[in-house]
Design a protein around this motif. Structure first.
Motif, PDB file in Angstrom:
ATOM      1  N   HIS A 104       0.841  -1.200   0.000  1.00  0.00           N
ATOM      2  CA  HIS A 104       0.000   0.000   0.000  1.00  0.00           C
ATOM      3  C   HIS A 104       0.874   1.248   0.000  1.00  0.00           C
ATOM      4  O   HIS A 104       0.757   2.150   0.834  1.00  0.00           O
ATOM      5  CB  HIS A 104      -0.942   0.002   1.211  1.00  0.00           C
ATOM      6  N   LEU A 105       1.783   1.308  -0.984  1.00  0.00           N
ATOM      7  CA  LEU A 105       2.752   2.398  -1.064  1.00  0.00           C
ATOM      8  C   LEU A 105       2.206   3.610  -1.793  1.00  0.00           C
ATOM      9  O   LEU A 105       1.339   3.494  -2.663  1.00  0.00           O
ATOM     10  CB  LEU A 105       4.007   1.916  -1.803  1.00  0.00           C
ATOM     11  N   ASN A 106       2.748   4.759  -1.460  1.00  0.00           N
ATOM     12  CA  ASN A 106       2.475   5.978  -2.208  1.00  0.00           C
ATOM     13  C   ASN A 106       3.429   6.003  -3.397  1.00  0.00           C
ATOM     14  O   ASN A 106       4.616   6.315  -3.249  1.00  0.00           O
ATOM     15  CB  ASN A 106       2.671   7.210  -1.321  1.00  0.00           C
ATOM     16  N   ALA A 107       2.930   5.657  -4.554  1.00  0.00           N
ATOM     17  CA  ALA A 107       3.783   5.483  -5.738  1.00  0.00           C
ATOM     18  C   ALA A 107       4.517   6.750  -6.134  1.00  0.00           C
ATOM     19  O   ALA A 107       5.604   6.697  -6.714  1.00  0.00           O
ATOM     20  CB  ALA A 107       2.938   4.991  -6.917  1.00  0.00           C
ATOM     21  N   GLU A 108       3.938   7.901  -5.818  1.00  0.00           N
ATOM     22  CA  GLU A 108       4.567   9.169  -6.172  1.00  0.00           C
ATOM     23  C   GLU A 108       5.801   9.436  -5.318  1.00  0.00           C
ATOM     24  O   GLU A 108       6.812   9.952  -5.811  1.00  0.00           O
ATOM     25  CB  GLU A 108       3.559  10.310  -5.999  1.00  0.00           C
ATOM     26  N   LYS A 109       5.725   9.032  -4.034  1.00  0.00           N
ATOM     27  CA  LYS A 109       6.771   9.435  -3.091  1.00  0.00           C
ATOM     28  C   LYS A 109       7.902   8.435  -2.926  1.00  0.00           C
ATOM     29  O   LYS A 109       9.020   8.820  -2.574  1.00  0.00           O
ATOM     30  CB  LYS A 109       6.133   9.724  -1.722  1.00  0.00           C
ATOM     31  N   VAL A 110       7.638   7.140  -3.121  1.00  0.00           N
ATOM     32  CA  VAL A 110       8.680   6.144  -2.858  1.00  0.00           C
ATOM     33  C   VAL A 110       9.731   6.158  -3.954  1.00  0.00           C
ATOM     34  O   VAL A 110       9.470   6.578  -5.097  1.00  0.00           O
ATOM     35  CB  VAL A 110       8.082   4.724  -2.730  1.00  0.00           C
ATOM     36  N   SER A 111      10.923   5.671  -3.620  1.00  0.00           N
ATOM     37  CA  SER A 111      11.997   5.599  -4.605  1.00  0.00           C
ATOM     38  C   SER A 111      11.708   4.497  -5.616  1.00  0.00           C
ATOM     39  O   SER A 111      10.909   3.584  -5.362  1.00  0.00           O
ATOM     40  CB  SER A 111      13.330   5.309  -3.907  1.00  0.00           C
ATOM     41  N   LEU A 112      12.372   4.563  -6.739  1.00  0.00           N
ATOM     42  CA  LEU A 112      12.195   3.544  -7.773  1.00  0.00           C
ATOM     43  C   LEU A 112      12.638   2.181  -7.260  1.00  0.00           C
ATOM     44  O   LEU A 112      11.980   1.163  -7.531  1.00  0.00           O
ATOM     45  CB  LEU A 112      12.993   3.923  -9.024  1.00  0.00           C
ATOM     46  N   ASN A 113      13.721   2.132  -6.502  1.00  0.00           N
ATOM     47  CA  ASN A 113      14.206   0.847  -5.978  1.00  0.00           C
ATOM     48  C   ASN A 113      13.202   0.204  -5.033  1.00  0.00           C
ATOM     49  O   ASN A 113      12.951  -0.997  -5.104  1.00  0.00           O
ATOM     50  CB  ASN A 113      15.548   1.045  -5.259  1.00  0.00           C
ATOM     51  N   LEU A 114      12.617   1.010  -4.133  1.00  0.00           N
ATOM     52  CA  LEU A 114      11.600   0.470  -3.227  1.00  0.00           C
ATOM     53  C   LEU A 114      10.370   0.032  -4.008  1.00  0.00           C
ATOM     54  O   LEU A 114       9.759  -1.000  -3.695  1.00  0.00           O
ATOM     55  CB  LEU A 114      11.216   1.520  -2.181  1.00  0.00           C
ATOM     56  N   PHE A 115      10.039   0.778  -5.025  1.00  0.00           N
ATOM     57  CA  PHE A 115       8.901   0.442  -5.886  1.00  0.00           C
ATOM     58  C   PHE A 115       9.135  -0.910  -6.567  1.00  0.00           C
ATOM     59  O   PHE A 115       8.231  -1.743  -6.668  1.00  0.00           O
ATOM     60  CB  PHE A 115       8.714   1.550  -6.922  1.00  0.00           C
TER      61      PHE A 115
END
Length: 443
Positions: free
Chosen positions: A318-329
């Motif tokens: 349930h991540l905030n796709a705008e705020k997280v880093s690409l690696n975490l994504f």
């Protein structure tokens, strides 16, 4: 919905045939010719009944397809029949060919709204009991009564459920192109989705369903623990409620479409603790039945897909796709594919949590988009309740904004701050009187 039956007439004839056969073996004075004649007559009657049942079943299937605006499927089904020359079959084909000509092409594919909900509240007295979860439930959920009233009003206004793939699809060159949607002139398409259908642990004892499961007939239903502590099954959330509604009103669905179920993975899916990361043998809270739960969750998911439901990633955590880093994504997407995809199957839809997005209104071109595209995602959804519709046909993707139907949006409508919902239903007629301050807001 699945149904099975055996007509009384067929049972009676089979029993009669068995009886006659038994009598023939013992009645030595009866001529073999007479016995043979009776058996042939009985067999002929059974064949006639079976033929009638096949025809009725065929006509019933074709009727549902026609009611859901798939006249070509209904016509093709009937034309492939071994009893094509039957008068009833021919009349049905003629009727559907005429009705097919009356359909109108929906011209502006960019103007198709998308409404979404969270888990439905079964018992408002438990959800709105004043604890630290009450405000969240008031803001982001709707009650079963509210949802049922909304469904009725959507139907009365002529809305018809379509899938996001009905709007646009990739062609053979990998380009996203609009599809043709044909409906009667008094009907209009609508996409429906539900987020977080995991029945999270924090919802326990707060008046929500426990999970999605299958009843004895293989139909999708809910498990719910009532006030007496009894475990019961029934339509206690959006999926079985919509299934039942479409059973009653087939014309509320375009070619069998229902809605999109957006799933995270960290707390499992569909009410089962299926996450290896959080519930595996090496976790802090192992689920000793994790293999069994995964198997059951997959059975439910398979049954839902048969009923016209689609699944989407809501990100594993349930991540905030705008705020997280690409690696975490990337790590999160990998977890979703490892733990959720084996249960619900591959999906090309991602619905961003928190209503976020991976870009602004311009066409996607960033690294997050290219990564998601490489992972097979062609459809993207954010949240925007400032207008009735917003979508974007990208070169290789389709993006659509959703409108949240929840306590926040309904309260805004009642005080005149946002009137987007009035295009779909009358909030005053929907708003549940069991909500805190309901009387003040409605009047």
């Amino acid at each position: 919905m699945k149904h099975s039956f055996l007509t009384k007439g067929k049972i009676l004839l089979f029993l009669t045939l068995i009886f006659i056969t038994g009598c023939d073996a013992n009645a030595t004075q009866q001529s073999s010719a007479t016995s043979s004649s009776k058996k042939k007559e009985q067999i002929k009657q059974i064949e006639q009944i079976e033929r009638k049942e096949r025809k009725e079943s065929l006509l019933a299937k074709a009727k549902v397809s026609a009611q859901q605006y798939d006249y070509q499927k209904a016509i093709t089904l009937l034309k492939k029949s071994s009893i094509l020359k039957d008068e009833d079959i021919q009349n049905a084909i003629g009727t559907y060919e005429k009705q097919k000509k009356n359909l109108v092409t929906w011209t502006d594919k960019s103007k198709i709204p998308h409404l979404f909900f969270h888990s439905l509240i079964v018992d408002p007295s438990k959800a709105f009991d004043g604890d630290d979860m009450t405000q969240g439930y008031q803001d982001y959920m709707v009650t079963i009564n509210e949802f049922k009233n909304i469904l009725n009003q959507l139907y009365e206004k002529g809305y018809v459920l379509v899938s996001i793939q009905d709007i646009a699809k990739l062609n053979k060159n990998g380009e996203m192109v609009y599809q043709t949607i044909k409906l009667p002139s008094n009907k209009k398409p609508l996409v429906l989705s539900q987020d977080d259908v995991s029945y999270y642990e924090y919802m326990k004892n707060d008046g929500f369903a426990k999970n999605l499961t299958l009843d004895t007939n293989g139909n999708v239903t809910n498990t719910y623990i009532n006030r007496k502590g009894e475990v019961v099954q029934g339509a206690y959330d959006l999926v079985p409620i919509v299934d039942h509604f479409v059973d009653k009103h087939p014309d509320f669905s375009y070619k069998g479409a229902k809605g999109i179920i957006a799933l995270t993975g960290y707390n499992g899916v569909l009410g089962y603790r299926t996450s290896e990361s959080d519930y595996g043998p090496n976790s802090n809270k192992p689920n000793l039945n994790i293999k069994k739960d995964r198997l059951q969750a997959k059975k439910v998911a398979d049954a839902m897909k048969q009923e016209g439901w689609k699944f989407a990633s809501h990100t594993w955590g349930h991540l905030n796709a705008e705020k997280v880093s690409l690696n975490l994504f990337k790590e999160d997407t990998s977890k979703w594919k490892q733990e959720v995809e084996p249960i619900v199957g591959r999906t090309d839809i991602i619905i961003f949590a928190f209503g976020s997005d991976i870009g602004d209104w311009r066409q996607y071109s960033n690294n997050k988009y290219h990564y998601l595209k490489s992972q097979g995602f062609d459809y993207y959804a954010n949240v925007d309740a400032s207008k009735i519709t917003w979508s974007q046909l990208g070169t290789h993707y389709f993006r659509q904004a959703r409108i949240n139907v929840d306590g926040l949006r309904m309260r805004e409508a009642l005080v005149g701050e946002n009137e987007v919902l009035k295009h779909f239903f009358d909030v005053k007629l929907v708003f549940d009187s069991s909500r805190p301050k309901a009387k003040t807001l409605i009047h």
